[in-house]
Design an enzyme around this catalytic site. Structure first.
Site, mmCIF file in Angstrom:
data_model
loop_
_atom_site.group_PDB
_atom_site.id
_atom_site.type_symbol
_atom_site.label_atom_id
_atom_site.label_comp_id
_atom_site.label_asym_id
_atom_site.label_seq_id
_atom_site.Cartn_x
_atom_site.Cartn_y
_atom_site.Cartn_z
ATOM 1 N N TYR A 269 -2.586 -1.744 10.216
ATOM 2 C CA TYR A 269 -2.640 -2.052 8.784
ATOM 3 C C TYR A 269 -1.383 -1.535 8.072
ATOM 4 O O TYR A 269 -0.751 -2.256 7.295
ATOM 5 C CB TYR A 269 -3.892 -1.413 8.183
ATOM 6 C CG TYR A 269 -3.977 -1.453 6.673
ATOM 7 C CD1 TYR A 269 -4.477 -2.574 6.014
ATOM 8 C CD2 TYR A 269 -3.570 -0.366 5.899
ATOM 9 C CE1 TYR A 269 -4.576 -2.606 4.622
ATOM 10 C CE2 TYR A 269 -3.662 -0.388 4.519
ATOM 11 C CZ TYR A 269 -4.163 -1.508 3.884
ATOM 12 O OH TYR A 269 -4.256 -1.536 2.512
ATOM 13 N N SER B 40 0.840 -1.204 0.000
ATOM 14 C CA SER B 40 0.000 0.000 0.000
ATOM 15 C C SER B 40 0.870 1.246 0.000
ATOM 16 O O SER B 40 2.000 1.238 0.500
ATOM 17 C CB SER B 40 -0.902 0.009 1.247
ATOM 18 O OG SER B 40 -1.523 1.266 1.436
#
Length: 293
Positions: free
Chosen positions: A197, A184
């Protein structure tokens, strides 16, 4: 595909994983502008979290490019999305490809990952492309809110599964095979309310780089894709309603991306025609955010 700033309808899903069929608008997983060219003809591909979002778009393009596609989904939560994706792949697949397969699994545990790989091998005999893509995320206002069970759950899904699936799949991969890990943009710039995360996504970048060095002598390439804000079920399932309307507006392109805008990066990295001299790298379909790492 959208080319300017857009606002999404306020919406919220109360459980993870999110459900694509319940989103408004539904994410774009395909495009009439995409022109397949047999880049993955004859390949066997395993895509985790392939029932929806980026995973669904990747499955679709892999099928169009000639691959036989297997994907995983979460049993008891994603049956409809999985059924829809399976039907879509069957329509997209080329004449030379075998029928696709959908496997329910909780990938956070080694034994489940071992079973998934065993099912793929039983059906098709090998794995040429492994896409580690499954993920979950939860917002938090403070690191103090992240207790041990949640931390373990997020790490199990987002990075433990990458280790587990890779270790079992490698026994059935040979020279010319490819591993692609979904990380990400948050691994590079951080995110104040997605700490656990973001930490797993940073671990995926490091995992990708280290594994690429270990496997380069075997002729197996390992790369990653680091999407920016993409309209997937993860978004309504994890963000507060008020954030949905403006989702993606903070990147230079002033909009969220669609899964079909990310999936070609996976095709590129999976295809030896396109990326035979690339390993240990990460592509950044993120709407213009500049990262230097």
């Amino acid at each position: 595909m959208a080319t300017n700033q857009q606002k999404f309808t306020t919406q919220k899903q109360d459980t993870q994983p999110g459900k694509e069929h319940a989103m408004n608008p539904t994410p774009q997983f395909t495009s009439p502008d995409y022109k397949p060219a047999n880049k993955l003809l004859g390949k066997i591909a395993l895509v985790t979290g392939g029932d929806s979002g980026i995973g669904r778009a990747v499955c679709n393009l892999f099928a169009l490019e000639g691959a036989t596609v297997v994907f995983t989904f979460v049993k008891g939560h994603e049956e409809k999305d999985a059924k829809d994706t399976l039907a879509m792949i069957k329509r997209a697949k080329t004449a030379d490809a075998k029928d696709p397969l959908a496997i329910p699994a909780d990938l956070g545990f080694d034994e489940d990952c071992k079973i998934v790989v065993a099912e793929v091998i039983k059906a098709y005999g090998r794995i040429d492309i492994l896409v580690n893509n499954a993920a979950e995320q939860y917002e938090c206002g403070s690191v103090e809110e992240i207790d041990e069970p949640r931390l373990e759950r997020v790490f199990r899904t987002n990075i433990f599964s990458y280790f587990f699936l890779t270790r079992h799949a490698l026994k059935h991969m040979k020279e010319g095979s490819s591993i692609i890990n979904t990380t990400s943009v948050n691994a590079y710039k951080g995110h104040p309310t997605l700490i656990d995360y973001t930490s797993t996504k940073g671990a995926i970048v490091a995992f990708t780089r280290a594994l690429s060095l270990q496997l380069v002598s075997k002729g197996i390439r390992v790369n990653g894709v680091a999407p920016g804000p993409i309209w997937t079920p993860l978004i309504p399932a994890s963000f507060k309603e008020e954030k949905i309307a403006e989702f993606g507006s903070d990147v230079p392109m002033k909009r969220a991306g669609q899964p079909i805008e990310v999936a070609p990066s996976f095709v590129f990295l999976a295809s030896n025609q396109c990326s035979s001299y690339i390993t240990g790298q990460v592509l950044h379909p993120n709407g213009g955010t500049v990262v230097n790492a």
